[in-house]
Design a protein around this motif. Structure first.
Motif, PDB file in Angstrom:
ATOM      1  N   VAL A  80      33.093  42.696  40.863  1.00  0.00           N
ATOM      2  CA  VAL A  80      32.304  42.231  42.012  1.00  0.00           C
ATOM      3  C   VAL A  80      33.229  41.720  43.107  1.00  0.00           C
ATOM      4  CG1 VAL A  80      30.538  40.599  42.774  1.00  0.00           C
ATOM      5  CG2 VAL A  80      30.372  41.655  40.508  1.00  0.00           C
ATOM      6  N   THR A  84      35.365  37.782  39.831  1.00  0.00           N
ATOM      7  CA  THR A  84      34.069  37.960  39.176  1.00  0.00           C
ATOM      8  C   THR A  84      33.881  39.401  38.718  1.00  0.00           C
ATOM      9  OG1 THR A  84      33.131  36.270  40.636  1.00  0.00           O
ATOM     10  CG2 THR A  84      31.580  37.636  39.391  1.00  0.00           C
ATOM     11  N   LEU A  86      31.179  41.958  36.361  1.00  0.00           N
ATOM     12  CA  LEU A  86      29.982  42.191  35.563  1.00  0.00           C
ATOM     13  C   LEU A  86      30.373  43.014  34.339  1.00  0.00           C
ATOM     14  CD1 LEU A  86      27.226  43.039  38.219  1.00  0.00           C
ATOM     15  CD2 LEU A  86      27.544  40.889  36.963  1.00  0.00           C
ATOM     16  N   ALA A 126      30.850  32.389  31.814  1.00  0.00           N
ATOM     17  CA  ALA A 126      29.954  33.532  31.938  1.00  0.00           C
ATOM     18  C   ALA A 126      28.492  33.088  31.880  1.00  0.00           C
ATOM     19  CB  ALA A 126      30.230  34.550  30.830  1.00  0.00           C
ATOM     20  N   ASP A 129      23.030  37.923  33.309  1.00  0.00           N
ATOM     21  CA  ASP A 129      22.567  38.280  34.649  1.00  0.00           C
ATOM     22  C   ASP A 129      21.894  39.647  34.605  1.00  0.00           C
ATOM     23  OD1 ASP A 129      22.168  38.848  37.305  1.00  0.00           O
ATOM     24  OD2 ASP A 129      24.238  38.558  37.940  1.00  0.00           O
ATOM     25  N   ARG A 134      27.759  38.101  33.657  1.00  0.00           N
ATOM     26  CA  ARG A 134      28.515  37.789  34.881  1.00  0.00           C
ATOM     27  C   ARG A 134      29.648  36.849  34.503  1.00  0.00           C
ATOM     28  NH1 ARG A 134      28.137  37.943  40.501  1.00  0.00           N
ATOM     29  NH2 ARG A 134      26.207  39.150  40.286  1.00  0.00           N
ATOM     30  N   TYR A 135      30.855  37.353  34.637  1.00  0.00           N
ATOM     31  CA  TYR A 135      32.046  36.654  34.138  1.00  0.00           C
ATOM     32  C   TYR A 135      32.920  36.243  35.309  1.00  0.00           C
ATOM     33  CZ  TYR A 135      36.517  36.122  31.616  1.00  0.00           C
ATOM     34  OH  TYR A 135      37.703  35.655  31.113  1.00  0.00           O
ATOM     35  N   THR A 136      33.220  34.950  35.396  1.00  0.00           N
ATOM     36  CA  THR A 136      34.076  34.416  36.457  1.00  0.00           C
ATOM     37  C   THR A 136      35.346  33.865  35.833  1.00  0.00           C
ATOM     38  OG1 THR A 136      32.155  33.850  37.799  1.00  0.00           O
ATOM     39  CG2 THR A 136      34.248  32.803  38.374  1.00  0.00           C
TER      40      THR A 136
END
Length: 313
Positions: A80, A84, A86, A126, A129, A134-136
């Protein structure tokens, strides 16, 4: 005065670095540019094309679990932005990954391409989502190529089918588990640190390099690595540990969580000085959709194999 604080290494890692003669002051400065919270342009391209990787999640009781991540090319990761990603893995029935993300949000991802002997480790948080994770990331860095068996992976249509029946949860190993470990040249370990987060990492060795002590105990040798001692350092402060191995022919996935202790390796082990003794608390067996794998090249595996970038010995 208290112990010196380092920007990139926590006290558990520092303790093992001191034990092995690593100059942590120099090492901390040396990795400063390599330890980033974001993906580089090259890493974005690397992550985008992966069909396989590995993740460590933490369940509601604080236990780590390691999960394989499989999906067709272009479907596993969607970058993303530089921090970030997905993640859309085909999660096997019985794998606790999604439940753990929902429970704690702790996630570490090992971006892994055995065909290129390339891997990068990331740690972050995470959320679920709309069917994806959704991993930051708050930390990302590349790792060396040692102990990786070179294999090519093709997801394709084969990714839609896994061999096996259901999943199994228990507290000890079976004969089938023992046989799978005896044939494994690759495992994945998971651990956790309160500030750094969940850690996913790779271990490779000759088939059967992980010893089954008994039905509730495993011994994993620690070969010379990059000098960071992420896993050993984590276990010094939080002894909960996970181990996973995947049969790349059948998809049978053996997931173990338990307690780990570091001890000297057996005298007849010429490859390692330390080993991790894992006392198993839970075993899960499920069947991942592994696709098709082709062995390309064995790794060089001999005493004294060092990483040129490692600032010691």
């Amino acid at each position: 005065m208290g112990a010196k604080r380092y920007r990139n290494f926590h006290p558990g890692e520092v303790a093992f670095q001191a034990d092995f003669g690593v100059d942590t002051d120099a090492f901390d400065v040396g990795v400063e540019r390599a330890f980033r919270p974001e993906l580089s342009d090259n890493e974005v391209r690397f992550v985008d094309g992966l069909t396989f990787s590995v993740a460590t999640s933490i369940d509601g009781g604080g236990r780590p679990w390691v999960s394989p991540l499989f999906a067709p090319a272009g479907g596993l990761f969607e970058v993303v932005d530089r921090t970030t990603v997905l993640v859309r893995p085909e999660v096997a029935d019985g794998d606790p990954l999604l439940d753990n993300v929902e429970a704690t949000g702790e996630l570490g991802v090992l971006y892994f391409d055995p065909s290129r002997r390339r891997r990068a480790k990331s740690l972050g948080r995470a959320t679920l989502d709309d069917g994806a994770i959704r991993y930051t990331m708050h930390r990302n860095f590349g790792l060396c190529t040692k102990y990786i068996c070179k294999r090519a992976h093709s997801a394709g249509a084969a990714a839609a089918t896994a061999v096996g029946e259901g999943s199994d949860v228990r507290t000890s190993l079976t004969q089938a588990d023992r046989e799978q470990l005896a044939a494994s040249d690759t495992i994945y370990l998971g651990s956790h640190h309160t500030e750094h987060g969940a850690d996913a990492t790779h271990r490779g060795g000759p088939a059967g390099f992980v010893s089954v002590v008994d039905d509730t105990m495993l011994l994993v040798p620690e070969y010379l690595g990059n000098g960071m001692f992420n896993t050993l350092g984590n276990l010094l402060l939080d002894d909960r540990v996970a181990l996973t191995t995947v049969d790349l022919r059948t998809g049978r996935t053996l997931q173990v969580t338990g307690r780990g202790a570091t001890e000297p390796s057996p005298p007849d082990d010429a490859m390692s000085e330390r080993s991790i003794l894992i006392a198993i608390t839970e075993v899960r067996v499920n069947h991942a959709a592994v696709g098709e794998w082709t062995d390309l090249e064995a790794f060089d595996h001999r005493p004294g194999l060092l990483n040129p970038a490692t600032p010691f010995r």
